[in-house]
Scaffold this motif. Structure first.
Motif, mmCIF file in Angstrom:
data_model
loop_
_atom_site.group_PDB
_atom_site.id
_atom_site.type_symbol
_atom_site.label_atom_id
_atom_site.label_comp_id
_atom_site.label_asym_id
_atom_site.label_seq_id
_atom_site.Cartn_x
_atom_site.Cartn_y
_atom_site.Cartn_z
ATOM 1 N N THR A 103 9.209 12.733 10.239
ATOM 2 C CA THR A 103 8.945 12.740 11.358
ATOM 3 C C THR A 103 7.633 11.967 11.271
ATOM 4 O O THR A 103 6.963 11.605 12.060
ATOM 5 N N GLY A 104 6.633 12.406 10.656
ATOM 6 C CA GLY A 104 5.568 12.358 10.303
ATOM 7 C C GLY A 104 4.933 10.905 9.537
ATOM 8 O O GLY A 104 4.163 10.623 10.004
ATOM 9 N N ASP A 105 5.813 10.513 9.194
ATOM 10 C CA ASP A 105 5.901 8.649 8.677
ATOM 11 C C ASP A 105 5.440 8.005 10.091
ATOM 12 O O ASP A 105 5.433 6.394 10.104
ATOM 13 N N VAL A 106 6.985 7.885 10.844
ATOM 14 C CA VAL A 106 6.245 7.595 12.220
ATOM 15 C C VAL A 106 5.367 7.955 12.729
ATOM 16 O O VAL A 106 4.807 7.468 13.798
ATOM 17 N N ASP A 107 4.712 8.835 12.697
ATOM 18 C CA ASP A 107 3.375 9.444 13.467
ATOM 19 C C ASP A 107 2.123 8.691 12.794
ATOM 20 O O ASP A 107 1.206 8.589 13.485
ATOM 21 N N ALA A 108 2.095 8.306 11.229
ATOM 22 C CA ALA A 108 0.932 7.527 10.539
ATOM 23 C C ALA A 108 1.674 6.111 11.058
ATOM 24 O O ALA A 108 0.272 5.287 10.994
ATOM 25 N N ALA A 109 2.730 5.586 11.349
ATOM 26 C CA ALA A 109 3.161 4.389 11.560
ATOM 27 C C ALA A 109 2.256 3.977 13.400
ATOM 28 O O ALA A 109 1.565 3.487 13.395
ATOM 29 N N ARG A 110 2.428 5.125 14.332
ATOM 30 C CA ARG A 110 2.175 4.950 15.298
ATOM 31 C C ARG A 110 0.647 5.186 15.220
ATOM 32 O O ARG A 110 -0.194 4.602 15.408
ATOM 33 N N ALA A 111 -0.243 6.225 14.409
ATOM 34 C CA ALA A 111 -1.597 6.530 14.562
ATOM 35 C C ALA A 111 -2.385 4.484 13.814
ATOM 36 O O ALA A 111 -3.632 4.844 14.043
ATOM 37 N N ALA A 112 -1.644 4.122 13.391
ATOM 38 C CA ALA A 112 -1.828 2.648 12.536
ATOM 39 C C ALA A 112 -1.750 1.696 13.822
ATOM 40 O O ALA A 112 -1.913 0.688 13.402
ATOM 41 N N GLY A 113 -1.288 1.883 14.920
ATOM 42 C CA GLY A 113 -0.253 0.788 15.568
ATOM 43 C C GLY A 113 0.100 -0.788 14.488
ATOM 44 O O GLY A 113 0.230 -1.203 14.930
ATOM 45 N N VAL B 223 -2.938 12.917 2.382
ATOM 46 C CA VAL B 223 -3.106 12.748 3.565
ATOM 47 C C VAL B 223 -1.276 12.496 4.243
ATOM 48 O O VAL B 223 -0.722 12.388 3.721
ATOM 49 N N PHE B 224 -1.369 13.114 5.385
ATOM 50 C CA PHE B 224 -0.417 13.433 6.208
ATOM 51 C C PHE B 224 0.403 13.176 7.307
ATOM 52 O O PHE B 224 -0.673 12.962 7.902
ATOM 53 N N GLY B 225 1.500 12.632 8.099
ATOM 54 C CA GLY B 225 0.949 12.279 9.452
ATOM 55 C C GLY B 225 0.424 11.453 9.759
ATOM 56 O O GLY B 225 0.094 10.398 9.230
ATOM 57 N N ALA B 226 -0.417 11.839 10.828
ATOM 58 C CA ALA B 226 -1.176 11.110 11.628
ATOM 59 C C ALA B 226 -2.134 10.398 10.344
ATOM 60 O O ALA B 226 -2.964 9.324 11.409
ATOM 61 N N ALA C 41 -5.371 5.037 5.892
ATOM 62 C CA ALA C 41 -5.460 4.370 5.218
ATOM 63 C C ALA C 41 -4.806 3.107 5.714
ATOM 64 O O ALA C 41 -5.285 2.705 5.193
ATOM 65 N N LEU C 42 -3.505 3.820 6.847
ATOM 66 C CA LEU C 42 -3.180 2.141 7.113
ATOM 67 C C LEU C 42 -3.758 1.562 7.276
ATOM 68 O O LEU C 42 -3.558 0.150 7.113
ATOM 69 N N ARG C 43 -4.494 1.660 8.464
ATOM 70 C CA ARG C 43 -5.331 0.334 9.336
ATOM 71 C C ARG C 43 -6.410 0.081 8.010
ATOM 72 O O ARG C 43 -6.820 -0.825 8.466
ATOM 73 N N GLU C 44 -7.008 0.738 7.299
ATOM 74 C CA GLU C 44 -8.503 0.199 6.623
ATOM 75 C C GLU C 44 -7.198 -0.258 5.732
ATOM 76 O O GLU C 44 -8.222 -2.001 5.461
ATOM 77 N N HIS C 45 -6.037 -0.691 5.439
ATOM 78 C CA HIS C 45 -5.236 -1.947 4.592
ATOM 79 C C HIS C 45 -4.848 -3.085 5.542
ATOM 80 O O HIS C 45 -4.428 -3.923 5.250
ATOM 81 N N ALA C 46 -5.310 -2.578 6.936
ATOM 82 C CA ALA C 46 -4.190 -3.727 7.422
ATOM 83 C C ALA C 46 -2.416 -3.986 7.863
ATOM 84 O O ALA C 46 -2.416 -5.199 7.554
ATOM 85 N N VAL D 9 1.156 -1.545 0.141
ATOM 86 C CA VAL D 9 0.166 -0.004 -0.124
ATOM 87 C C VAL D 9 0.642 1.090 0.511
ATOM 88 O O VAL D 9 1.837 1.438 0.978
ATOM 89 N N VAL D 10 0.902 1.947 -0.701
ATOM 90 C CA VAL D 10 1.819 3.585 -0.740
ATOM 91 C C VAL D 10 0.821 4.039 -0.439
ATOM 92 O O VAL D 10 -0.552 4.900 -0.538
ATOM 93 N N VAL D 11 0.863 5.107 0.770
ATOM 94 C CA VAL D 11 -0.126 6.225 0.959
ATOM 95 C C VAL D 11 0.731 7.799 0.906
ATOM 96 O O VAL D 11 2.441 7.341 1.677
ATOM 97 N N SER D 12 0.489 8.583 0.631
ATOM 98 C CA SER D 12 0.694 9.526 0.451
ATOM 99 C C SER D 12 0.604 11.174 0.532
ATOM 100 O O SER D 12 -0.506 11.494 0.707
ATOM 101 N N GLY D 13 1.349 11.993 0.918
ATOM 102 C CA GLY D 13 1.201 12.937 1.257
ATOM 103 C C GLY D 13 0.814 14.225 -0.078
ATOM 104 O O GLY D 13 0.162 14.855 -0.150
ATOM 105 N N LYS D 14 1.256 13.359 -1.205
ATOM 106 C CA LYS D 14 1.352 14.165 -2.842
ATOM 107 C C LYS D 14 0.146 14.502 -2.857
ATOM 108 O O LYS D 14 -0.565 12.607 -1.960
ATOM 109 N N ASN D 15 -1.179 14.578 -3.484
ATOM 110 C CA ASN D 15 -2.621 14.905 -4.137
ATOM 111 C C ASN D 15 -2.673 13.076 -4.678
ATOM 112 O O ASN D 15 -1.229 12.953 -4.575
#
Length: 228
Positions: free
Chosen positions: A175-185, A153-156, A161-166, A125-131
């Motif tokens: 560092t915003g990508d660390v926040d993203a991972a945290r938000a997704a568990g 989407v950016f940061g947390a 999206a990460l949770r939706e795709h498990a 799954v590719v998840v990006s801040g780019k439109n």
């Protein structure tokens, strides 16, 4: 020209990581795009140069490229008055497909990273801040084999999206990508290929820090087998 902060954008410290279980069921790995899978520096720089030439606004393109990662309106806001930001964002996005996408290339190890997940029967799954449009176009132009592509989407906020795709891990350079991972568990895997070096990613709280994606397959196999 507006006064602007030429330093990298600071973000709040990451929340300490929860215990993340080893992946169960089908392996799904999330990846950031810019400076993780795709080297978009030349293309983004070229778009800002074109925007500067059109508007007459001096833009330090080298500085822009050094801090790729935050949302577009934040970066545009360093160079244009607030009232002009929405129009400049629209113009940037109009220029982007014809200028930046043809100039985008794969980051070292990107193909091997995606193929490594596929070889283990996993999903990508590719998840990006780019439109959304340009995220999809960039992934397609580079021939990256992804099950899902989510942009804008950016940061947390990426965590939804990460949770939706498990996704059990998220790989990114910011560092915003660390926040993203945290938000997704998910497990936060930093790659020191962007504006943050290995020490900064570690200090921010990434669970794993790799020098680049060339090191990713060596981490992936034990992770997929149930390790960290």
């Amino acid at each position: 020209m507006l006064d602007h902060d030429p330093s990298p954008i600071a973000f709040p410290a990451a929340v300490p990581a929860p215990a993340v279980p080893a992946p169960g069921g089908r392996l799904v790995i999330g990846f950031d795009l810019d400076l993780t899978l795709a080297d978009t520096r030349a293309g983004i720089g070229a778009v800002y140069r074109a925007l500067s030439a059109e508007t007459g606004m001096p833009i330090d393109v080298d500085q822009v490229v050094r801090r790729i990662g935050p949302p577009l309106d934040v970066e545009i806001g360093y160079w244009f008055p607030p009232a002009e930001v929405p129009a400049m964002v629209d113009r940037y996005r109009a220029l982007y497909p014809g200028i930046a996408i043809p100039a985008s290339t794969l980051m070292p190890g990107a193909v091997q990273a995606v193929e490594g997940v596929r070889a283990l029967g996993g999903g990508v799954v590719v998840v990006s801040g780019k439109n959304q449009r340009d995220t999809e176009r960039t992934v397609a132009a580079l021939g990256l084999d992804a099950d899902a592509v989510i942009g804008g989407v950016f940061g947390a906020d990426k965590g939804v999206a990460l949770r939706e795709h498990a996704a059990s891990a998220y790989i990114g350079d910011h560092t915003g990508d660390v926040d993203a991972a945290r938000a997704a568990g998910a497990v936060a895997v930093g790659v020191a290929t962007g504006m943050f070096d290995a020490a900064a990613l570690t200090a921010y709280g990434a669970d794993v820090v790799l020098p680049d994606l060339l090191a990713f397959p060596g981490w992936l196999e034990p992770f997929a087998a149930g390790g960290r």
